[in-house]
Scaffold this motif. Structure first.
Motif, PDB file in Angstrom:
ATOM      1  N   ILE A  38       1.082  -1.292  -0.226  1.00  0.00           N
ATOM      2  CA  ILE A  38      -0.140   0.228  -0.241  1.00  0.00           C
ATOM      3  C   ILE A  38       0.741   1.069   0.348  1.00  0.00           C
TER       4      ILE A  38
ATOM      5  N   THR B   2      -4.876   1.050   7.990  1.00  0.00           N
ATOM      6  CA  THR B   2      -4.100   0.052   6.551  1.00  0.00           C
ATOM      7  C   THR B   2      -4.497  -1.597   7.277  1.00  0.00           C
TER       8      THR B   2
ATOM      9  N   VAL C 208       4.117  -0.662   3.658  1.00  0.00           N
ATOM     10  CA  VAL C 208       3.141   0.266   3.549  1.00  0.00           C
ATOM     11  C   VAL C 208       3.915   1.569   3.927  1.00  0.00           C
TER      12      VAL C 208
END
Length: 167
Positions: free
Chosen positions: A127, A139, A155
């Protein structure tokens, strides 16, 4: 299956899938889990969500690119397959808001863990959100569960300087 995190190995000693793709600009789909010898197919890999929003992006729900658990149609053979890895979510926007979720989790392995067939879970995906505002939503890039826990994905919360005043 690996992607942002490595896939876990199985009970027979086979290694899981390796990591691949970019953490800053993720555009790769997740990979499918292993078949487990002559058994039904492993879980599907997660897809790709790629958004460029010109003004303001608000996520109050869930955007998902999760890997899948294998479909266990056959009670003898369908359980020995690996989980698919998480896919990619890449969002670029000047302003990012919301209380929702971005998810690219790896899929769990099939549930048949009787030796010697303990399958591995899929690795977490990737992500990346590039924005000028500093707010974040939740997330998740957790690796799937199987004979062993698969690796977590990545992330990235990137900051892009504003070209002008933000209203």
């Amino acid at each position: 299956a690996g992607h942002g995190g490595a896939g876990s190995g199985n009970q027979r000693g086979n290694v899981g899938g390796i990591t691949y793709g970019s953490s800053n600009s993720p555009i790769d789909a997740g990979s499918a889990g292993g078949d487990g010898a002559a058994y039904t197919g492993g879980g599907h890999g997660g897809g790709v969500v790629w958004l460029t929003v010109l003004e303001r992006a608000t996520v109050d729900g869930t955007i998902s690119a999760n890997g899948w658990r294998p479909i266990e149609q056959n009670p003898i053979n369908g359980y020995a397959c690996g989980g698919g890895s998480g896919g990619s979510i890449w969002i670029t926007t000047p302003r990012f808001f919301g209380t929702g979720w971005l998810k690219a989790d790896g899929g769990d392995a099939g549930s048949y863990v009787v030796p010697p067939r303990g399958p591995g879970g899929g690795g977490g995906g990737r992500i990346a959100v590039w924005r000028t505002t500093l707010t974040t939503c939740s997330t998740s890039v957790t690796g799937g569960v199987g004979f062993a826990q698969a690796g977590a994905g990545t992330v990235v919360w990137g900051y892009v300087p504003a070209a002008g005043p933000i209203i």
